[in-house]
Design an enzyme around this catalytic site. Sequence first.
Site, mmCIF file in Angstrom:
data_model
loop_
_atom_site.group_PDB
_atom_site.id
_atom_site.type_symbol
_atom_site.label_atom_id
_atom_site.label_comp_id
_atom_site.label_asym_id
_atom_site.label_seq_id
_atom_site.Cartn_x
_atom_site.Cartn_y
_atom_site.Cartn_z
ATOM 1 C CE1 TYR A 27 -3.799 2.426 0.946
ATOM 2 C CE2 TYR A 27 -1.981 3.582 2.008
ATOM 3 C CZ TYR A 27 -3.280 3.573 1.515
ATOM 4 O OH TYR A 27 -4.041 4.709 1.580
ATOM 5 C CD GLU A 76 -5.757 4.417 -1.393
ATOM 6 O OE1 GLU A 76 -5.925 4.597 -0.190
ATOM 7 O OE2 GLU A 76 -6.642 3.993 -2.153
#
Length: 391
Positions: A109, A199
Amino acid sequence: MKLHEYQAKELFKGFGIPVPGGRLAHTGDEAFQAAGELKGPPWVVKAQVHAGGRGKGGGVKVVQTLEDVRKAAAAILETPLVTKQTGPEGRKVHQVLVEEGVQIDREFYLAVVVDRARARPVMIFSQAGGMEIEEVAARTPELVLKQFVDPNTGWMPYQARTLAYSVEPLPGPDTLKDLMALMGKLYKAFISLDCSLAEINPLVITRDGKVLAVDAKINVDDNALARQKELKALDDPKEKDPLDAKAEAHNLNYIRLSGNIGAMVNGAGLAMATMDVIKLAGAEPANFLDVGGGASEEMVTRGLEIILEDKKVKAILINIFGGILRCDVLARGVLAAAEKTAIKVPLIVRLEGTNVEEGRKILQESNLTFMVAKDMADAAAMVTEQVKRSA
Ligand code: GDP
Ligand code: MN
């Protein structure tokens, strides 16, 4: 403003962030065509909606034949996609992204967001990628690493090393170098595009050691859209709640909430205070609606129409402190809305300030049924009482 995955990937590519080859499609046939021009099998068909959690909701399908690409795309486009973020009614999918499938070895992530408390960007990295980061943060907070960025110096190479060398087991030197470089590129994209969020989840290492953004998400700061004209053009009105879109078109500050008391207020501070007193009285607001200090009769009318169109609303509270927006203007706006849409739910009005007598008179002389509250606490109590009665 939210962007679609395919738009975010296109932008990321411009900053040198590697993404899988892909094409956008609007029908099963187009998807079939698109996959034919891409490397594969496998191919991945991905719903393009402004909501996360698509994987678990059936909005991401990895398939092995061109015929299955067609079928997967058609299926995704046919039924509304329900994920954790869409609500039970789901979201209609208008387009899918067809991509070259990736042999995933590891999932990370990586994101840059604005940290409000520290008033600076923060890079968030976790080797527990692929899952929802909120879940990782709740269950294994030690796996979520942060690097705060001093906006004066920007992203520093040592910060990339701090994050990348935390990975266990450590990837090979070339992969590690690519991973660190990618962090710098993501920060650059975040700043250049005036993002509030950039992101990548998952950021993957492929079986052949390549670093690749398999998913991409960008939220652009609305306040920067005046200077980000190219980004503004990427706005997709189909993804908007129709009531939100209407409010935006009329310059009303409107946020839909989950309660059942529609509130129309002038001024953001008064609107927040009104929501507080509604909650204090034991009920829940259906919206935040600030018609603004200098609202016109037309804006008042549109504001009330938006509240009336919300089927959840069981009672309405109009709380106006007349200043620049005079109470008589407000009253005329309310009557105009009532003429167009019959108000079938109880209406409670609390007016104070400039031209309050005239405003009250206009309402009283109309054939509108409403109740007058003497102050805010009284107004909140009355509207809560009405909602409870109708339940
Ligand atoms: P989200 O669920 O909306 O965040 O959608 P993602 O783009 O993150 O996709 C969900 C999951 O699908 C990812 O975490 C991956 O595990 C998987 N996935 C996406 N693309 C590929 C691919 O090319 N190959 C493989 N094997 N899995 C993929
Ligand atoms: Mn994802």
